[in-house]
Design a protein around this motif. Structure first.
Motif, mmCIF file in Angstrom:
data_model
loop_
_atom_site.group_PDB
_atom_site.id
_atom_site.type_symbol
_atom_site.label_atom_id
_atom_site.label_comp_id
_atom_site.label_asym_id
_atom_site.label_seq_id
_atom_site.Cartn_x
_atom_site.Cartn_y
_atom_site.Cartn_z
ATOM 1 N N ASP A 32 1.404 5.550 -1.056
ATOM 2 C CA ASP A 32 0.784 6.977 -1.022
ATOM 3 C C ASP A 32 0.589 7.181 -2.454
ATOM 4 O O ASP A 32 1.410 6.717 -3.367
ATOM 5 C CB ASP A 32 1.437 7.820 -0.148
ATOM 6 N N TRP A 80 0.896 -1.039 -0.096
ATOM 7 C CA TRP A 80 0.044 0.128 0.005
ATOM 8 C C TRP A 80 0.895 0.948 -0.045
ATOM 9 O O TRP A 80 1.756 1.254 1.013
ATOM 10 C CB TRP A 80 -0.959 0.114 1.189
ATOM 11 N N GLU A 136 1.976 9.689 -3.975
ATOM 12 C CA GLU A 136 3.268 10.207 -4.703
ATOM 13 C C GLU A 136 4.349 9.008 -5.229
ATOM 14 O O GLU A 136 5.195 9.505 -5.784
ATOM 15 C CB GLU A 136 3.853 11.015 -3.739
#
Length: 165
Positions: free
Chosen positions: A96, A94, A98
């Motif tokens: 983010d 998982w 970015e």
């Protein structure tokens, strides 16, 4: 239904991902699955993801396998496998918004009707399957469920053609 099983040896080189996509497209064309079908587009993306994972995360050679119907039918299952020589289990990450990587298995999970992995010899095999059926308008659509023919249990298929590249 007869099934064509084809395989391609992959070197541990990122350039192999493009070669694997071109090879898979040519096999799809030979099976009668049109390049603009959602099934074909999803399969090529899955080839990219699984071959990239094998090349980037193992640094070892791998084998890409496709199991395709020899003739396009109202319903069919296409199976994609990548076997490599690493015993490390695939682990979804998982990340983010970015991050530039880490979404491959999430894509596989979202696009494939089924996927999984199993130990194979000194390494592992990661596989996924895509189902195809014709809608009322004759265009192919993906669906989940039902008992469709797959390439599991290769040895038991009658009329199985095999191609090694």
């Amino acid at each position: 239904m007869q099934v064509l099983r084809a395989q391609l040896e992959i070197r541990p080189d990122p350039a192999e991902v493009g070669r694997a996509r071109r090879w898979a497209r040519s096999r799809l064309a030979g099976s009668g699955i049109q390049a603009d079908e959602p099934l074909a587009e999803n399969l090529i993306l899955l080839v990219s993801e699984l071959v990239t994972n094998a090349v980037v995360h193992t640094g070892c050679p791998a084998v890409l396998r496709l199991c395709l119907p020899e003739e396009v039918a109202e319903s069919a299952t296409v199976r994609l496998e990548v076997a490599d020589f690493s015993t490390r289990a695939p682990v979804p990450r998982w990340v983010d918004g970015e991050a530039t990587g880490g979404r491959g298995l999430a894509l596989v999970d979202g696009l494939a009707d089924r996927w999984g992995w199993s130990p194979e010899g000194v390494g592992k095999r990661i596989w996924c399957e895509l189902d195809r059926c014709s809608g009322a308008d004759g265009r192919s659509v993906a669906y989940a469920g039902g008992a469709l023919p797959t390439c599991q249990g290769y040895e038991g298929y009658e009329g199985l053609a095999y191609e090694a590249v």
